[in-house]
Design a protein around this motif. Structure first.
Motif, PDB file in Angstrom:
ATOM      1  N   GLU A  71      39.276  22.902  41.810  1.00 47.65           N
ATOM      2  CA  GLU A  71      37.892  22.445  41.986  1.00 47.65           C
ATOM      3  C   GLU A  71      37.253  23.123  43.195  1.00 47.65           C
ATOM      4  OE1 GLU A  71      38.172  18.232  42.262  1.00 47.65           O
ATOM      5  OE2 GLU A  71      38.830  17.964  40.178  1.00 47.65           O
ATOM      6  N   ASP A  72      38.012  23.249  44.287  1.00 51.89           N
ATOM      7  CA  ASP A  72      37.503  23.943  45.474  1.00 51.89           C
ATOM      8  C   ASP A  72      37.171  25.391  45.139  1.00 51.89           C
ATOM      9  OD1 ASP A  72      37.962  21.637  46.906  1.00 51.89           O
ATOM     10  OD2 ASP A  72      39.836  22.344  47.809  1.00 51.89           O
ATOM     11  N   TYR A  73      38.057  26.024  44.402  1.00 52.08           N
ATOM     12  CA  TYR A  73      37.843  27.420  44.011  1.00 52.08           C
ATOM     13  C   TYR A  73      36.551  27.572  43.207  1.00 52.08           C
ATOM     14  CZ  TYR A  73      38.134  31.235  40.660  1.00 52.08           C
ATOM     15  OH  TYR A  73      37.819  32.292  39.845  1.00 52.08           O
ATOM     16  N   GLN A  74      36.330  26.675  42.248  1.00 54.27           N
ATOM     17  CA  GLN A  74      35.119  26.760  41.427  1.00 54.27           C
ATOM     18  C   GLN A  74      33.862  26.605  42.271  1.00 54.27           C
ATOM     19  OE1 GLN A  74      35.078  27.750  38.453  1.00 54.27           O
ATOM     20  NE2 GLN A  74      37.117  27.357  37.628  1.00 54.27           N
ATOM     21  N   ARG A  75      33.926  25.753  43.291  1.00 51.67           N
ATOM     22  CA  ARG A  75      32.754  25.568  44.164  1.00 51.67           C
ATOM     23  C   ARG A  75      32.537  26.760  45.082  1.00 51.67           C
ATOM     24  NH1 ARG A  75      34.743  20.149  44.461  1.00 51.67           N
ATOM     25  NH2 ARG A  75      35.906  20.686  46.355  1.00 51.67           N
ATOM     26  N   LEU A  83      38.047  41.352  40.786  1.00 49.24           N
ATOM     27  CA  LEU A  83      39.201  40.623  40.261  1.00 49.24           C
ATOM     28  C   LEU A  83      40.199  40.273  41.364  1.00 49.24           C
ATOM     29  CD1 LEU A  83      40.900  39.418  38.038  1.00 49.24           C
ATOM     30  CD2 LEU A  83      41.654  41.736  37.415  1.00 49.24           C
ATOM     31  N   THR A  84      40.468  41.216  42.250  1.00 51.70           N
ATOM     32  CA  THR A  84      41.410  40.959  43.340  1.00 51.70           C
ATOM     33  C   THR A  84      40.916  39.821  44.219  1.00 51.70           C
ATOM     34  OG1 THR A  84      42.127  43.272  43.369  1.00 51.70           O
ATOM     35  CG2 THR A  84      42.571  41.972  45.340  1.00 51.70           C
ATOM     36  N   GLU A  85      39.652  39.843  44.598  1.00 53.17           N
ATOM     37  CA  GLU A  85      39.083  38.800  45.450  1.00 53.17           C
ATOM     38  C   GLU A  85      39.078  37.449  44.749  1.00 53.17           C
ATOM     39  OE1 GLU A  85      35.918  41.668  47.878  1.00 53.17           O
ATOM     40  OE2 GLU A  85      35.351  40.698  45.988  1.00 53.17           O
ATOM     41  N   ASP A  86      38.802  37.468  43.447  1.00 54.85           N
ATOM     42  CA  ASP A  86      38.739  36.225  42.682  1.00 54.85           C
ATOM     43  C   ASP A  86      40.117  35.553  42.622  1.00 54.85           C
ATOM     44  OD1 ASP A  86      37.063  34.452  41.451  1.00 54.85           O
ATOM     45  OD2 ASP A  86      36.764  35.627  39.633  1.00 54.85           O
ATOM     46  N   LEU A  87      41.136  36.326  42.323  1.00 51.21           N
ATOM     47  CA  LEU A  87      42.491  35.775  42.271  1.00 51.21           C
ATOM     48  C   LEU A  87      42.963  35.325  43.651  1.00 51.21           C
ATOM     49  CD1 LEU A  87      44.183  38.303  39.803  1.00 51.21           C
ATOM     50  CD2 LEU A  87      43.718  35.886  39.367  1.00 51.21           C
ATOM     51  N   GLU A 131      48.440  24.915  33.451  1.00 52.41           N
ATOM     52  CA  GLU A 131      47.056  24.818  33.925  1.00 52.41           C
ATOM     53  C   GLU A 131      46.722  25.964  34.870  1.00 52.41           C
ATOM     54  OE1 GLU A 131      46.611  20.969  35.648  1.00 52.41           O
ATOM     55  OE2 GLU A 131      46.842  19.916  33.734  1.00 52.41           O
ATOM     56  N   HIS A 132      47.662  26.294  35.745  1.00 56.76           N
ATOM     57  CA  HIS A 132      47.440  27.406  36.672  1.00 56.76           C
ATOM     58  C   HIS A 132      47.261  28.717  35.918  1.00 56.76           C
ATOM     59  CE1 HIS A 132      47.979  29.415  40.645  1.00 56.76           C
ATOM     60  NE2 HIS A 132      48.404  30.404  39.873  1.00 56.76           N
ATOM     61  N   LEU A 133      48.156  28.980  34.960  1.00 59.93           N
ATOM     62  CA  LEU A 133      48.078  30.227  34.208  1.00 59.93           C
ATOM     63  C   LEU A 133      46.829  30.286  33.336  1.00 59.93           C
ATOM     64  CD1 LEU A 133      51.815  30.735  33.184  1.00 59.93           C
ATOM     65  CD2 LEU A 133      50.513  31.958  34.936  1.00 59.93           C
ATOM     66  N   ALA A 134      46.386  29.137  32.827  1.00 60.41           N
ATOM     67  CA  ALA A 134      45.155  29.119  32.026  1.00 60.41           C
ATOM     68  C   ALA A 134      43.965  29.535  32.880  1.00 60.41           C
ATOM     69  CB  ALA A 134      44.927  27.724  31.442  1.00 60.41           C
ATOM     70  N   GLU A 138      41.483  32.816  32.526  1.00 62.76           N
ATOM     71  CA  GLU A 138      40.022  32.727  32.538  1.00 62.76           C
ATOM     72  C   GLU A 138      39.427  33.705  33.540  1.00 62.76           C
ATOM     73  OE1 GLU A 138      38.945  28.730  33.359  1.00 62.76           O
ATOM     74  OE2 GLU A 138      39.875  27.912  31.549  1.00 62.76           O
ATOM     75  N   ILE A 139      40.035  33.772  34.717  1.00 64.19           N
ATOM     76  CA  ILE A 139      39.550  34.683  35.754  1.00 64.19           C
ATOM     77  C   ILE A 139      39.641  36.129  35.271  1.00 64.19           C
ATOM     78  CG2 ILE A 139      40.035  35.603  38.063  1.00 64.19           C
ATOM     79  CD1 ILE A 139      41.036  32.766  38.807  1.00 64.19           C
ATOM     80  N   ILE A 140      40.772  36.485  34.698  1.00 58.80           N
ATOM     81  CA  ILE A 140      40.951  37.852  34.217  1.00 58.80           C
ATOM     82  C   ILE A 140      39.940  38.172  33.122  1.00 58.80           C
ATOM     83  CG2 ILE A 140      42.555  39.353  32.953  1.00 58.80           C
ATOM     84  CD1 ILE A 140      44.822  37.957  34.482  1.00 58.80           C
ATOM     85  N   GLY A 141      39.694  37.205  32.226  1.00 58.65           N
ATOM     86  CA  GLY A 141      38.725  37.421  31.157  1.00 58.65           C
ATOM     87  C   GLY A 141      37.322  37.673  31.677  1.00 58.65           C
ATOM     88  N   ARG A 142      36.956  36.994  32.765  1.00 61.52           N
ATOM     89  CA  ARG A 142      35.616  37.188  33.340  1.00 61.52           C
ATOM     90  C   ARG A 142      35.423  38.599  33.875  1.00 61.52           C
ATOM     91  NH1 ARG A 142      35.996  32.033  35.800  1.00 61.52           N
ATOM     92  NH2 ARG A 142      36.574  33.002  37.782  1.00 61.52           N
ATOM     93  N   HIS A 143      36.520  39.276  34.154  1.00 61.99           N
ATOM     94  CA  HIS A 143      36.428  40.599  34.766  1.00 61.99           C
ATOM     95  C   HIS A 143      36.652  41.725  33.766  1.00 61.99           C
ATOM     96  CE1 HIS A 143      35.936  39.409  39.005  1.00 61.99           C
ATOM     97  NE2 HIS A 143      36.590  38.328  38.622  1.00 61.99           N
TER      98      HIS A 143
END
Length: 207
Positions: A71-75, A83-87, A131-134, A138-143
């Motif tokens: 939740e913190d990450y999404q905010r 991609l590197t920064e997002d992960l 849940e973590h891998l899902a 999602e993050i990888i798909g966005r990139h």
């Protein structure tokens, strides 16, 4: 006598709170379920109605902390991250929420998230892993990766992540700066792995 839902939730929160205090004070290995029940003011049998084992109780704390980290990450994410920064932001957000549990986290993760074959599976640990891998997918798909990472890529990521967790639990550097460096290096390595080019964008897998 049956208890209502509010009392159940109050008991659950009290158990989790007292367990965290005991795990920090005595260590995870040295705490017994009897210790945990007494601290929470419950009979041992009643404790088992909420958590069937000490490992399940501790992993529930970990799972809830990781959920708060998501939740913190999404905010915190702006959408401008590569991609590197997002992960990096996702992993760091989870570690920040796990920090209060750090004094006793090592043996909990070893028992619940170990990649080695085990006779019994911790369902809370497995749920947290999925849940973590899902979220990672999602993050990888966005990139720009239109297909989910294959089994090898997912296994490689999880191995890197477990290595980060193991290192972090014992990191004595100031503010765990050594862990931050390890996350950065590991994530850059992983992005190079799945892109096949060393780039951060994943364009070679995009359609």
């Amino acid at each position: 006598m049956r208890i209502n839902e509010q009392t159940k939730q109050e008991n659950r929160l009290r158990i989790l709170g007292k367990a965290a205090e005991l795990f920090i004070a005595k260590g995870f290995e040295d705490c017994t379920t009897r210790d945990l029940a007494l601290a929470a003011g419950l009979a041992t049998g009643t404790l088992f109605n909420y958590f069937p084992s000490k490992e399940t109780l501790a992993m529930t704390m970990v799972s809830e902390a990781l959920s708060q980290g998501r939740e913190d990450y999404q905010r915190r994410r702006t959408g401008a991250e590569d991609l590197t920064e997002d992960l990096f932001l996702f992993i760091a957000s989870g570690l920040r929420r796990l920090r209060p549990l750090r004094p006793f986290l090592g043996p909990v993760l070893e028992r619940s998230l170990s990649p080695f074959p085990r006779k019994t599976i911790c369902h809370e640990g497995e749920a947290a892993r999925l849940e973590h891998l899902a979220t990672v997918q999602e993050i990888i798909g966005r990139h720009g990766f239109t297909e989910a990472p294959d089994y090898v890529a997912v296994t490689m990521y999880w191995s890197l992540y477990l290595g980060i967790l193991a290192f972090w639990t014992n990191d004595e550097s100031t503010n765990q700066e050594a862990t931050r460096a390890l996350i950065d290096y590991s994530i850059r390595y992983y992005v190079q792995l799945i892109s096949g080019t060393g780039a951060d964008t994943g364009e070679t897998h995009a359609r």
